[in-house]
Design a protein around this motif. Structure first.
Motif, PDB file in Angstrom:
ATOM      1  N   ARG A  23       0.852  -1.123   0.021  1.00  0.00           N
ATOM      2  CA  ARG A  23      -0.088   0.109   0.125  1.00  0.00           C
ATOM      3  C   ARG A  23       0.812   1.166   0.053  1.00  0.00           C
ATOM      4  O   ARG A  23       1.854   1.560   0.725  1.00  0.00           O
ATOM      5  N   GLY A  24       0.354   2.109  -0.619  1.00  0.00           N
ATOM      6  CA  GLY A  24       1.227   3.665  -0.717  1.00  0.00           C
ATOM      7  C   GLY A  24       0.622   4.566   0.002  1.00  0.00           C
ATOM      8  O   GLY A  24      -0.789   4.096   0.885  1.00  0.00           O
ATOM      9  N   ARG A  26      -0.256   7.684  -1.240  1.00  0.00           N
ATOM     10  CA  ARG A  26      -1.278   8.392  -2.179  1.00  0.00           C
ATOM     11  C   ARG A  26      -2.555   7.671  -2.751  1.00  0.00           C
ATOM     12  O   ARG A  26      -2.392   6.408  -2.717  1.00  0.00           O
ATOM     13  N   ARG A  27      -3.503   8.211  -3.088  1.00  0.00           N
ATOM     14  CA  ARG A  27      -4.732   7.609  -3.527  1.00  0.00           C
ATOM     15  C   ARG A  27      -4.752   7.969  -4.892  1.00  0.00           C
ATOM     16  O   ARG A  27      -5.787   8.591  -5.321  1.00  0.00           O
ATOM     17  N   GLY A  28      -3.937   7.509  -5.780  1.00  0.00           N
ATOM     18  CA  GLY A  28      -3.814   7.697  -7.187  1.00  0.00           C
ATOM     19  C   GLY A  28      -4.972   7.289  -7.816  1.00  0.00           C
ATOM     20  O   GLY A  28      -5.471   8.020  -8.874  1.00  0.00           O
ATOM     21  N   THR A  30      -8.237   6.826  -6.820  1.00  0.00           N
ATOM     22  CA  THR A  30      -9.381   7.588  -6.598  1.00  0.00           C
ATOM     23  C   THR A  30      -9.004   8.871  -7.019  1.00  0.00           C
ATOM     24  O   THR A  30     -10.291   9.581  -7.673  1.00  0.00           O
ATOM     25  N   THR A  36      -1.741   3.437  -9.074  1.00  0.00           N
ATOM     26  CA  THR A  36      -0.129   3.111  -9.449  1.00  0.00           C
ATOM     27  C   THR A  36       0.207   1.939  -8.089  1.00  0.00           C
ATOM     28  O   THR A  36       0.239   2.343  -7.089  1.00  0.00           O
ATOM     29  N   HIS A  90       1.882   2.349 -13.018  1.00  0.00           N
ATOM     30  CA  HIS A  90       0.418   2.190 -13.715  1.00  0.00           C
ATOM     31  C   HIS A  90       0.522   1.240 -14.709  1.00  0.00           C
ATOM     32  O   HIS A  90       1.096   1.425 -15.877  1.00  0.00           O
ATOM     33  N   ILE A  91      -0.485   0.146 -14.581  1.00  0.00           N
ATOM     34  CA  ILE A  91      -0.645  -0.459 -15.660  1.00  0.00           C
ATOM     35  C   ILE A  91      -1.419  -0.251 -16.651  1.00  0.00           C
ATOM     36  O   ILE A  91      -2.636  -0.028 -16.018  1.00  0.00           O
ATOM     37  N   HIS A  93      -3.961  -1.446 -18.082  1.00  0.00           N
ATOM     38  CA  HIS A  93      -4.959  -2.616 -18.274  1.00  0.00           C
ATOM     39  C   HIS A  93      -6.061  -2.446 -17.056  1.00  0.00           C
ATOM     40  O   HIS A  93      -5.650  -1.781 -16.007  1.00  0.00           O
ATOM     41  N   ASP A  97     -10.089  -6.386  -9.681  1.00  0.00           N
ATOM     42  CA  ASP A  97      -9.782  -6.235  -8.530  1.00  0.00           C
ATOM     43  C   ASP A  97      -8.515  -5.543  -8.131  1.00  0.00           C
ATOM     44  O   ASP A  97      -7.501  -5.628  -9.032  1.00  0.00           O
ATOM     45  N   TYR A 100      -3.112  -5.966  -4.216  1.00  0.00           N
ATOM     46  CA  TYR A 100      -1.991  -5.860  -2.936  1.00  0.00           C
ATOM     47  C   TYR A 100      -1.543  -7.181  -2.766  1.00  0.00           C
ATOM     48  O   TYR A 100      -2.505  -8.304  -2.591  1.00  0.00           O
TER      49      TYR A 100
HETATM   50  P1  ADP Z   1      -1.795   3.243  -3.269  1.00  0.00           P
HETATM   51  O1  ADP Z   1      -1.445   4.385  -2.671  1.00  0.00           O
HETATM   52  O2  ADP Z   1      -1.855   2.039  -2.159  1.00  0.00           O
HETATM   53  O3  ADP Z   1      -0.649   2.547  -4.057  1.00  0.00           O
HETATM   54  P2  ADP Z   1      -3.401   3.668  -5.476  1.00  0.00           P
HETATM   55  O4  ADP Z   1      -4.636   4.449  -5.609  1.00  0.00           O
HETATM   56  O5  ADP Z   1      -2.142   4.282  -6.352  1.00  0.00           O
HETATM   57  O6  ADP Z   1      -3.056   3.143  -4.269  1.00  0.00           O
HETATM   58  O7  ADP Z   1      -3.814   2.286  -6.110  1.00  0.00           O
HETATM   59  C1  ADP Z   1      -2.981   1.174  -6.530  1.00  0.00           C
HETATM   60  C2  ADP Z   1      -3.441  -0.228  -6.301  1.00  0.00           C
HETATM   61  O8  ADP Z   1      -4.608  -0.505  -7.294  1.00  0.00           O
HETATM   62  C3  ADP Z   1      -2.495  -0.992  -6.682  1.00  0.00           C
HETATM   63  O9  ADP Z   1      -1.692  -1.514  -5.659  1.00  0.00           O
HETATM   64  C4  ADP Z   1      -2.976  -2.388  -6.915  1.00  0.00           C
HETATM   65  O10 ADP Z   1      -3.567  -3.431  -6.184  1.00  0.00           O
HETATM   66  C5  ADP Z   1      -4.515  -1.573  -7.830  1.00  0.00           C
HETATM   67  N1  ADP Z   1      -4.749  -1.437  -9.199  1.00  0.00           N
HETATM   68  C6  ADP Z   1      -5.803  -1.871  -9.915  1.00  0.00           C
HETATM   69  N2  ADP Z   1      -5.719  -1.565 -11.221  1.00  0.00           N
HETATM   70  C7  ADP Z   1      -4.199  -1.169 -11.399  1.00  0.00           C
HETATM   71  C8  ADP Z   1      -3.469  -0.916 -12.645  1.00  0.00           C
HETATM   72  N3  ADP Z   1      -4.050  -0.571 -13.860  1.00  0.00           N
HETATM   73  N4  ADP Z   1      -2.383  -0.438 -12.219  1.00  0.00           N
HETATM   74  C9  ADP Z   1      -1.594  -0.368 -11.116  1.00  0.00           C
HETATM   75  N5  ADP Z   1      -2.381  -0.779  -9.801  1.00  0.00           N
HETATM   76  C10 ADP Z   1      -3.894  -1.027 -10.152  1.00  0.00           C
END
Ligand code: ADP
Ligand code: MG
Length: 159
Positions: A23-24, A26-28, A30, A36, A90-91, A93, A97, A100
């Motif tokens: 878990r990071g 940031r809430r990329g 949302t 990411t 960031h994948i 795709h 779900d 993590y």
């Molecule tokens: P965090 O701050 O925990 O990294 P993010 O909002 O950046 O939160 O979301 C990242 C999480 O979203 C990843 O760890 C993964 O479980 C999930 N996720 C779902 N789709 C993707 C995608 N296309 N690329 C990267 N992460 C993704």
């Protein structure tokens, strides 16, 4: 006049990395619509220090899944007073779900641009969209596409 010259300021790409998704802060996903996947600190600490911060592109696979295009941001982490780096993938795709705890394998192939700060969320979002368009085009080149078949992505993605 110098009689030597440095040809490479970063280690030779590709660079192959495998690590667990944590878990990071940031809430990329949302806030921006671009989730990411973060690697743990130990993975980032093992990177060669001369690997420049900025945006890269390459290929990614979650556990033993399909190989997908990705954009990666390597940056100074403001949560650690910019003393530590963070690496976020960031994948490109749509996943059903979160993943993590999964093993993320990546091949970093090309440098897209240096790290920048943006004055608005809109500016950041359009930069990310530009990075994704660049990644899409770069990764479609035959010399980059061959990495999908690399042995690195075959077999067991255990650590
Ligand atoms: P965090 O701050 O925990 O990294 P993010 O909002 O950046 O939160 O979301 C990242 C999480 O979203 C990843 O760890 C993964 O479980 C999930 N996720 C779902 N789709 C993707 C995608 N296309 N690329 C990267 N992460 C993704
Ligand atoms: Mg993240």
């Amino acid at each position: 006049m110098s009689n030597c010259r440095a040809w490479q300021s970063v280690p030779r790409l590709p660079y192959l990395i495998r690590g667990r998704v944590v878990r990071g802060f940031r809430r990329g996903g949302t806030d921006l619509g671009f989730p990411t996947a973060n690697y743990p600190e130990e993975v980032v600490e093992k990177l060669p220090s001369e690997l420049n911060t900025g945006v890269y592109c390459g290929w990614a696979s979650v556990d033993n899944g399909d190989v997908q295009k990705m954009v990666l941001s390597l940056g100074w982490n403001p949560y650690y007073k910019n003393e530590k780096k963070s690496m976020e993938t960031h994948i490109m795709h749509q996943f059903k779900d979160d993943f993590y705890g999964s093993i993320l394998s990546i091949v970093i192939l090309a440098y897209i641009r240096p790290e920048k700060s943006f004055s608005s969320l809109d500016e950041l979002i359009s930069a990310i969209k530009g990075d994704i368009a660049d990644a899409d085009r770069i990764l479609d080149q035959p010399e980059n596409k061959i990495f999908i078949q690399d042995n690195f992505f075959k077999g067991d993605a255990s650590l």
